[in-house]
Design an enzyme around this catalytic site. Structure first.
Site, PDB file in Angstrom:
ATOM      1  N   ASP A  12       0.250  32.536  65.205  1.00 15.26           N
ATOM      2  CA  ASP A  12       1.484  33.118  65.909  1.00 15.26           C
ATOM      3  C   ASP A  12       1.154  33.735  67.218  1.00 15.26           C
ATOM      4  O   ASP A  12       1.403  34.986  67.432  1.00 15.26           O
ATOM      5  CB  ASP A  12       1.963  34.251  65.082  1.00 15.26           C
ATOM      6  CG  ASP A  12       2.583  33.739  63.790  1.00 15.26           C
ATOM      7  OD1 ASP A  12       2.372  32.627  63.288  1.00 15.26           O
ATOM      8  OD2 ASP A  12       3.226  34.539  62.908  1.00 15.26           O
ATOM      9  N   ASP A  50       5.628  31.209  64.038  1.00 20.49           N
ATOM     10  CA  ASP A  50       6.626  31.879  63.372  1.00 20.49           C
ATOM     11  C   ASP A  50       7.943  31.416  64.151  1.00 20.49           C
ATOM     12  O   ASP A  50       8.001  30.985  65.221  1.00 20.49           O
ATOM     13  CB  ASP A  50       6.517  33.414  63.780  1.00 20.49           C
ATOM     14  CG  ASP A  50       6.978  34.346  62.728  1.00 20.49           C
ATOM     15  OD1 ASP A  50       6.874  34.123  61.483  1.00 20.49           O
ATOM     16  OD2 ASP A  50       7.714  35.397  63.285  1.00 20.49           O
ATOM     17  N   HIS A  52      12.025  31.243  63.110  1.00 18.18           N
ATOM     18  CA  HIS A  52      13.043  31.668  62.237  1.00 18.18           C
ATOM     19  C   HIS A  52      14.530  31.028  62.876  1.00 18.18           C
ATOM     20  O   HIS A  52      14.774  31.119  64.138  1.00 18.18           O
ATOM     21  CB  HIS A  52      13.014  33.290  62.515  1.00 18.18           C
ATOM     22  CG  HIS A  52      11.939  33.962  61.922  1.00 18.18           C
ATOM     23  ND1 HIS A  52      11.403  33.703  60.761  1.00 18.18           N
ATOM     24  CD2 HIS A  52      11.300  34.942  62.380  1.00 18.18           C
ATOM     25  CE1 HIS A  52      10.477  34.551  60.507  1.00 18.18           C
ATOM     26  NE2 HIS A  52      10.123  35.156  61.664  1.00 18.18           N
ATOM     27  N   HIS A  56      18.238  34.689  60.596  1.00 18.03           N
ATOM     28  CA  HIS A  56      16.998  35.093  59.555  1.00 18.03           C
ATOM     29  C   HIS A  56      17.273  36.577  58.895  1.00 18.03           C
ATOM     30  O   HIS A  56      17.538  37.531  59.429  1.00 18.03           O
ATOM     31  CB  HIS A  56      15.774  34.946  60.124  1.00 18.03           C
ATOM     32  CG  HIS A  56      14.668  34.741  59.256  1.00 18.03           C
ATOM     33  ND1 HIS A  56      13.567  35.782  59.108  1.00 18.03           N
ATOM     34  CD2 HIS A  56      14.295  34.032  58.554  1.00 18.03           C
ATOM     35  CE1 HIS A  56      12.818  35.532  57.967  1.00 18.03           C
ATOM     36  NE2 HIS A  56      13.238  34.499  57.847  1.00 18.03           N
ATOM     37  N   HIS A  85      13.333  37.601  66.701  1.00 16.90           N
ATOM     38  CA  HIS A  85      12.263  37.137  67.301  1.00 16.90           C
ATOM     39  C   HIS A  85      11.751  35.733  66.989  1.00 16.90           C
ATOM     40  O   HIS A  85      12.160  35.312  65.950  1.00 16.90           O
ATOM     41  CB  HIS A  85      10.659  38.159  67.063  1.00 16.90           C
ATOM     42  CG  HIS A  85      10.379  37.998  65.713  1.00 16.90           C
ATOM     43  ND1 HIS A  85      11.077  38.634  64.698  1.00 16.90           N
ATOM     44  CD2 HIS A  85       9.453  37.327  64.947  1.00 16.90           C
ATOM     45  CE1 HIS A  85      10.558  38.593  63.522  1.00 16.90           C
ATOM     46  NE2 HIS A  85       9.706  37.487  63.639  1.00 16.90           N
ATOM     47  N   LYS A 110       6.651  28.330  60.166  1.00 17.16           N
ATOM     48  CA  LYS A 110       6.721  29.423  58.909  1.00 17.16           C
ATOM     49  C   LYS A 110       7.826  30.309  59.136  1.00 17.16           C
ATOM     50  O   LYS A 110       8.175  30.578  60.377  1.00 17.16           O
ATOM     51  CB  LYS A 110       5.357  30.113  58.378  1.00 17.16           C
ATOM     52  CG  LYS A 110       5.119  31.093  59.660  1.00 17.16           C
ATOM     53  CD  LYS A 110       3.385  31.447  58.851  1.00 17.16           C
ATOM     54  CE  LYS A 110       3.136  32.372  60.098  1.00 17.16           C
ATOM     55  NZ  LYS A 110       4.022  33.823  60.456  1.00 17.16           N
ATOM     56  N   CYS A 155       0.891  39.011  59.970  1.00 20.24           N
ATOM     57  CA  CYS A 155       0.663  37.582  59.583  1.00 20.24           C
ATOM     58  C   CYS A 155      -0.819  37.247  59.422  1.00 20.24           C
ATOM     59  O   CYS A 155      -1.184  36.388  58.761  1.00 20.24           O
ATOM     60  CB  CYS A 155       1.394  36.587  60.639  1.00 20.24           C
ATOM     61  SG  CYS A 155       3.237  36.861  60.664  1.00 20.24           S
TER      62      CYS A 155
END
Ligand code: VGL
Ligand code: ZN
Length: 201
Positions: A12, A50, A52, A56, A85, A110, A155
């Site tokens: 990330d 990351d 989303h 989310h 984010h 992810k 993470c």
């Protein structure tokens, strides 16, 4: 020879986690040169991102009356509510432009299911849905996973714990990580990592 059975897992390193970003990790940009320097020592490098959807479940904005950094109970357990984010296809979700790892061989996204978060690069927060990374790494002959990136206490820690649970030897390279440190989360993360047998380097 660089060992073929080791991977550098770069977690990330994205604009929204940098100072000034939507979910800024203090001194997060300092990991970039550290990771660039480490990457040259590894034949195998895998990145995570990351990623989303705007709606989310981990975003405070999507829970009426709730503020970032509060927690809510979700069907799979307690969830920290974050500022919006790493929304898919936004500049904040992009990898930091200073990351120079041309030989990085895969990017694992992810957190793309709207109703489940995924701190871990291996298993979503329902603790059931695999990302496929464990199988990928096994296919590539990996035995040891070196974890770096952001954030140490979310993470990175969750990925390291799941890598260990999946049967890999695991270490977290501290100087190439930075933390959010929310309500003691950093100390808790190091304690969990140590208890699980993840080494701190
Ligand atoms: C992360 C909180 C929410 C991380 C991602 O990369 O550590 N933390 N989403
Ligand atoms: Zn996230």
């Amino acid at each position: 020879m660089k060992p073929m059975d080791e991977v550098l897992l770069v977690i990330d390193v994205q604009n929204d986690f940098m100072p000034g970003g939507a979910l800024a990790v203090p001194l997060g940009d300092e990991v970039v040169p550290a990771i660039n320097a480490l990457a040259g020592k590894f034949a195998q490098v895998v990145l995570t991102q990351d990623w989303h959807p705007a709606g989310h479940v981990s975003f405070a904005n999507n829970h009426a009356g709730r503020q970032p950094f509060e927690t809510v109970a979700l069907p799979y357990g307690e969830q920290v509510l974050w500022p919006t984010h790493c929304v898919q296809e936004t500049p904040g979700a992009a990898l930091h432009a200073g990351l120079h790892i041309p030989h990085a061989q895969a990017v694992v996204r992810k957190g793309y299911h709207g109703d489940v978060d995924s701190y871990s690069a291996f298993l979503e927060a329902d603790r059931k849905t695999p990302t496929g990374l464990a199988g990928y790494l096994r296919d590539k002959g990996v035995r040891r996973v070196h974890c770096v990136g952001l954030a140490t206490d979310f993470c990175v820690a969750w990925s390291a714990l799941d890598a260990k649970a999946a049967g890999f030897d695991v270490c977290v390279i501290e100087h190439a990580c930075r933390a959010i440190d929310l309500n003691g989360s950093l100390a808790n993360a190091w304690a969990s990592l140590s208890a699980a047998g993840v080494s701190r380097e």
